[in-house]
Every structure is written in structure tokens, then in C-alpha cells.
Design an enzyme around this catalytic site. Structure first.
Site, short mmCIF file in Angstrom:
data_model
loop_
_atom_site.label_atom_id
_atom_site.label_comp_id
_atom_site.label_asym_id
_atom_site.label_seq_id
_atom_site.Cartn_x
_atom_site.Cartn_y
_atom_site.Cartn_z
N ARG A 149 0.81 -1.23 0.00
CA ARG A 149 0.00 0.00 0.00
C ARG A 149 0.84 1.28 0.00
O ARG A 149 0.30 2.38 -0.02
CB ARG A 149 -0.96 -0.02 1.19
CG ARG A 149 -2.20 -0.88 0.91
CD ARG A 149 -3.24 -0.67 1.96
NE ARG A 149 -2.98 -1.43 3.16
CZ ARG A 149 -3.41 -1.11 4.37
NH1 ARG A 149 -4.11 0.01 4.55
NH2 ARG A 149 -3.15 -1.86 5.41
N GLY A 179 4.11 -15.78 6.95
CA GLY A 179 3.42 -15.31 8.16
C GLY A 179 4.37 -14.90 9.26
O GLY A 179 5.58 -15.15 9.20
C1 UD1 Z 1 -0.40 -8.97 12.66
C2 UD1 Z 1 -0.93 -9.86 13.79
C3 UD1 Z 1 -2.20 -9.25 14.36
C4 UD1 Z 1 -1.93 -7.85 14.86
C5 UD1 Z 1 -1.31 -7.01 13.73
C6 UD1 Z 1 -0.86 -5.68 14.28
C7 UD1 Z 1 -0.37 -12.18 13.30
C8 UD1 Z 1 -0.82 -13.45 12.72
N1 UD1 Z 1 -1.20 -11.17 13.24
O1 UD1 Z 1 -1.37 -8.96 11.64
O2 UD1 Z 1 -2.69 -10.06 15.43
O3 UD1 Z 1 -3.12 -7.26 15.31
O4 UD1 Z 1 -0.16 -7.66 13.18
O5 UD1 Z 1 -0.47 -4.87 13.20
O6 UD1 Z 1 0.74 -12.11 13.79
N2 UD1 Z 1 5.94 -9.94 8.48
C9 UD1 Z 1 7.06 -10.63 8.10
N3 UD1 Z 1 6.92 -11.81 7.45
C10 UD1 Z 1 5.71 -12.34 7.17
C11 UD1 Z 1 4.56 -11.63 7.56
C12 UD1 Z 1 4.71 -10.43 8.22
O7 UD1 Z 1 8.18 -10.17 8.33
O8 UD1 Z 1 5.68 -13.43 6.57
C13 UD1 Z 1 6.10 -8.67 9.20
C14 UD1 Z 1 5.59 -7.49 8.42
O9 UD1 Z 1 6.62 -6.88 7.68
C15 UD1 Z 1 5.11 -6.55 9.52
C16 UD1 Z 1 4.66 -7.52 10.61
O10 UD1 Z 1 5.33 -8.73 10.36
O11 UD1 Z 1 6.13 -5.75 10.04
C17 UD1 Z 1 3.17 -7.71 10.64
O12 UD1 Z 1 2.76 -8.19 9.41
P1 UD1 Z 1 1.32 -7.86 8.85
O13 UD1 Z 1 1.12 -8.55 7.58
O14 UD1 Z 1 1.13 -6.39 8.88
O15 UD1 Z 1 0.42 -8.57 9.97
P2 UD1 Z 1 -1.12 -8.48 10.12
O16 UD1 Z 1 -1.74 -9.49 9.25
O17 UD1 Z 1 -1.57 -7.08 9.99
#
Ligand code: UD1
Ligand code: CA
Length: 460
Positions: free
Chosen positions: A21, A84
Site C-alpha cells: 500500500r 506469516g
Molecule cells: C499482525 C498480527 C495481528 C496484529 C497485527 C498488528 C499475526 C498473525 N497477526 O497482523 O494479530 O493485530 O499484526 O499490526 O501475527 N511480516 C514478516 N513476514 C511475514 C509476515 C509479516 O516479516 O511473513 C512482518 C511485516 O513486515 C510486519 C509484521 O510482520 O512488520 C506484521 O505483518 P502484517 O502482515 O502487517 O500482519 P497483520 O496481518 O496485519
């Protein structure tokens, strides 16, 4: 500053997400808030805990993230593909000692404060989740508790039922846990959920099965836990950051005409009774001594301003120092390498670069001074120019104490004006001017008696 290392704390920063985004070629965590990449803010906050190590989990953007932070004293691990948040933390586990505690942070949640992180890490033997109460919890993982408020699990928006979606306590994503237990829980994660991901949040029920009480902590300010997903959210957090900085300055005795109209993109250190008018930008490290007054619309970078000095409006200062009680501006431009001693005056439309100016000296109007050494009590008249560049090399101009430089003078460097010398207005000085004497280079003034102005010819 040498700080003792808290040897049993590791920090894992999740920064692999794409940030679609942002609509950017740059990885999201490299976008800047207050001139510092988002990830830089998170690393700096983590460092205040003196952890034994910091591991950044990155993914998108090739090696831009590790190369930007090559000197930050952190380790990197690549997560590819991104399956994830649980999968992301798992990538860092091999780099962590199996004893001690691990704190998980997000690289796109830049304003988290050290005090909050200390609170999250305070209980080393349990799983602690930083949670927040939001009016609109949509999109976040919800904290599910039993009737007596015991923490049971976290359910993601996509997996939540209607009742769960009404819960306003959300998971910020920041957690701390004993490292060994965390590693074991991560191994057991499954991806049988709405998004087909390995959720870090699924460690909560495992902790409970292991007989561990799951604790939660709140941040003092909601904005500490806000993430950046879009440029609008980035701009919003920038404003919150700036307002918080402004409030901290005021709490320490700085007057701001409008705390909503100041931008600090680095560090601003102020003495007491400093006054700052609107729309000023401070970059790098700026120090303002006691009683300094900064007028509206100044841009000041890497500067040290002595106490009692006045920076009048619209001035641009970069990599310079002033002693106490100087007057600078309005419309002054002071470039790198310039030092003003006490009681110096630099007025409107004066540009200075690489100049050392002695105590009580003045250049009040319309002047360029470059590569010059100016003594004490020198008066540089309006329209003075140091011709410091011959097209190939730069040369120095030396003006000794008590010299008086008449208006509209060019000093063709290298050249020296001796102590107490006077240069007549309009002089082009190409040889040294002796001390104590008047030097003048000016065409002799003549008047032509009976001269008539030409008149327009009549067209017949
Ligand atoms: C996640 C949480 C959710 C929380 C939210 C807060 C989980 C399953 N969910 O959701 O409970 O309310 O954050 O913003 O944990 N990232 C990685 N690798 C991945 C996926 C994500 O490094 O494979 C990092 C992203 O760069 C980011 C963070 O983890 O900094 C969160 O990822 P994002 O996809 O925003 O998580 P949400 O689905 O929003
Ligand atoms: Ca998110």
C-alpha cells in the site's frame, strides 16, 4: 558511552512484509519518518534495552535493507517466501541463544518507546503481549479472554466470528517470551487458518497448555503501537512524532509559538528560555544555548548556537557554530565550516561558507564571504564579495582585526587585509592591503561641464 550488555535479551524485528500500500520501489521499512528510516527508529528503540543481539528479518527489496543498516550492529536473516509472522520469527531462531528472553518488534511500528519495551520485557519468565484498546479494532488480531479476564488466545480478523469481532482489545504484534519456549511453540505452528499463514499469535494457547500465564501490557500512548501501511499513515505518525517532540521540549523550558508547526528531523538540544517561532526545521544535531531566539521559517542543520543569540526569520544555517550573543539574519545563509565568535552580526542576504569570524565582527548586508578568516571587530560593508574561486582552485581571504571593508568591495583571493586597514568603497583588492592604511582602487571621479543628455529625434 559504554553500556553493559543485557546478555539474556534478544530482539527480533520483523521487516519482511512488502508494504504494497506504499506503492513504492523502496521496501516499506526504508521510508523515513523525521528523516530516519522506520526500521532505524525501531532499531534505536531496541538498543535502549542493551540486548545481546538484534536480528532483523527482511524479505523484499533485495539487499537494500541489510545494506542500509550495514553499520547498525544488527544481524539479518532473509525470509523467503513470507509465510506469516510465526514463520518470520522462526527464521531468526537459529541466530538466538536458547537461553534468555526474546522480544519481537515490527519494523513498521516506528514510535514504540523504550519505557514501553521495558515494561513488556519486565517479566522474563512469561509470554507478554503488548495490547491496546481501540475504538475501531477492524483489521487487527483480537485478544480473547475468559470471564475473569484471563488471556486465552488471539484471533485474527479473518478468522474471527461476529462476537469476537466486537472485541476492542487488539494485539499490537509486539511480544516477549522465553526464547527456548518460543522456539518450541514456533515448531508446532500450523497454517490451517483463513490466510494459510503461520501465525505468531498461535503461540498463546501453547503457552497456556505449558502452564504459563500469558500477560498483557499497554503502551502509554496509542500512537506508539500504530504501524505504517500507507503514505497517509506515515504522514500521520510523522505529525504525532513531531508533536510529542515539541511537547517534550516545552516540558523542559522551551517556548514554541505553535507546537504543531515545528519539525525536528534529528536531535534538538535546547538550553532554558529558548524561543522558537513557527515553521522552523531542525536537521541533524542542533544545539541552542540559553535564551536563543529563532525566528519564523528558519532551516537549521547540524549547528551549535551560543546563548543569547538571535536567528532572525528565513535564515538557513548548515554545519556552523556561533558563539554567544550573535545576530544572524533575516535571510542569512550560513554554509558548512563557518564559525562566528561572540557578538557577531550576519545580516540579510549574507552568504558565508567556510569562514571563521572573530568576536564583534559584522557583515550586515548583501555579502558573500567564502574561505575567509576574519579577525575581531571587523566591519564588512554592504555588497562585499570574496572572490575565492579562480575557476580552478579556492583561495583564502584574510581580514585582520579592526579592519573596515567599504561597501561594494571585491577581495580577490588569496589576499590579506592588514590590522586596522580601511578599504574604500568600490575597491577591487588584488594585492594585500597594509595595516592601518586606506587602500582604494577606484576610477577617478570627473564631471563634464556643459554636457547635455541626448534627446529623442523627431520623426517627420
Ligand atoms: C499482525 C498480527 C495481528 C496484529 C497485527 C498488528 C499475526 C498473525 N497477526 O497482523 O494479530 O493485530 O499484526 O499490526 O501475527 N511480516 C514478516 N513476514 C511475514 C509476515 C509479516 O516479516 O511473513 C512482518 C511485516 O513486515 C510486519 C509484521 O510482520 O512488520 C506484521 O505483518 P502484517 O502482515 O502487517 O500482519 P497483520 O496481518 O496485519
Ligand atoms: Ca499490519
Amino acid at each position: 558511552m559504554t553500556q553493559s550488555v543485557t546478555t539474556d535479551l534478544s530482539v527480533v524485528i520483523l521487516a519482511a512484509g512488502k508494504g504494497s500500500r506504499m506503492y513504492s520501489h523502496r521496501p516499506k521499512v526504508l521510508h523515513c519518518l523525521a528523516d530516519k528510516p522506520l526500521l532505524g527508529h525501531v532499531i534505536d528503540a531496541a538498543k535502549t534495552l542493551n540486548p545481546a543481539q538484534i536480528v532483523v528479518v527482511y524479505g523484499h527489496g533485495g539487499d537494500q535493507v541489510p545494506s542500509t543498516f550495514a553499520k547498525a550492529g544488527v544481524q539479518f536473516v532473509k525470509q523467503e517466501p513470507q509465510l506469516g509472522t510465526g514463520h518470520a520469527v522462526q527464521q531468526a531462531i537459529p541466530l538466538l541463544p536458547n537461553k534468555g528472553q526474546t522480544l519481537v518488534l515490527y519494523g513498521d511500528v516506528p514510535l514504540i518507546r523504550p519505557e514501553t519495551l521495558s515494561a513488556v520485557c519486565a517479566n522474563r519468565d512469561t509470554l507478554v503481549v503488548l495490547t491496546a484498546l481501540l475504538d475501531d479494532p477492524k483489521g487487527y488480531g483480537r485478544i480473547i479472554r475468559d470471564k475473569v479476564g484471563k488471556f486465552l488466545r488471539i484471533v485474527e480478523e479473518n478468522d474471527a466470528n461476529a462476537a469476537e469481532k466486537t472485541v476492542c482489545e487488539i494485539n499490537t504484534g509486539i511480544i516477549a517470551a522465553p526464547t527456548q519456549a518460543l522456539a518450541d511453540w514456533l515448531k508446532a505452528l500450523k497454517n490451517n487458518n483463513a490466510q494459510g499463514e503461520y501465525y505468531l499469535t498461535d503461540i498463546v494457547p501453547q503457552a497456556i497448555v505449558d502452564g504459563m500465564e500469558v500477560a498483557s501490557v499497554h503502551a502509554a500512548n496509542l500512537w506508539e503501537v500504530f504501524g505504517v501501511n500507507s503514505r497517509a499513515q506515515l504522514a500521520d505518525l510523522e505529525r504525532r512524532y513531531q508533536l510529542d517532540y515539541a511537547e517534550r521540549l516545552m516540558a523542559r523550558g522551551v517556548s514554541l509559538r505553535d507546537p504543531a508547526r515545528i519539525d525536528i528531523r534529528g536531535e534538538l538540544v535546547c538550553g532554558q528560555d529558548v524561543e522558537i517561532d513557527i515553521n522552523c526545521i531542525f536537521e541533524g544535531r542542533v544545539t541552542l544555548g540559553d535564551g536563543v531566539i529563532v525566528g519564523a521559517n528558519c532551516v537549521i542543520k547540524d549547528a551549535e548556537i551560543g546563548s543569547g543569540s538571535i536567528i532572525a526569520p528565513m535564515s538557513a544555517l548548515d554545519s556552523m557554530k556561533s558563539g554567544p550573543h550573535c545576530r544572524i539574519g533575516p535571510f542569512a545563509r550560513i554554509r558548512p565550516g563557518t564559525t562566528l565568535a561572540a557578538h557577531g552580526h550576519v545580516g540579510n542576504f549574507v552568504e558565508m561558507k567556510n569562514v571563521v569570524m572573530g568576536e564583534g565582527s559584522k557583515a550586515n548586508h548583501l555579502t558573500y564571504l567564502g574561505d575567509a578568516t576574519i579577525g575581531r571587530n571587523v566591519n564588512v560593508g554592504a555588497g562585499t564579495i570574496t572572490c575565492n574561486y579562480d575557476g580552478a582552485n579556492k583561495h583564502r581571504t584574510v581580514i585582520e582585526d579592526d579592519a573596515f571593508i567599504g561597501s561594494d568591495t571585491q577581495l580577490v583571493a588569496p589576499v590579506t587585509v592588514g590590522k586596522g586597514a580601511t578599504l574604500g568603497a568600490g575597491t577591487t583588492l588584488s594585492k594585500d592591503a597594509p595595516a592601518g592604511e586606506l587602500t582604494i582602487s577606484r576610477a577617478k571621479q570627473i564631471s563634464i561641464a556643459g554636457w547635455k543628455r541626448p534627446t529623442k529625434k523627431k520623426v517627420t
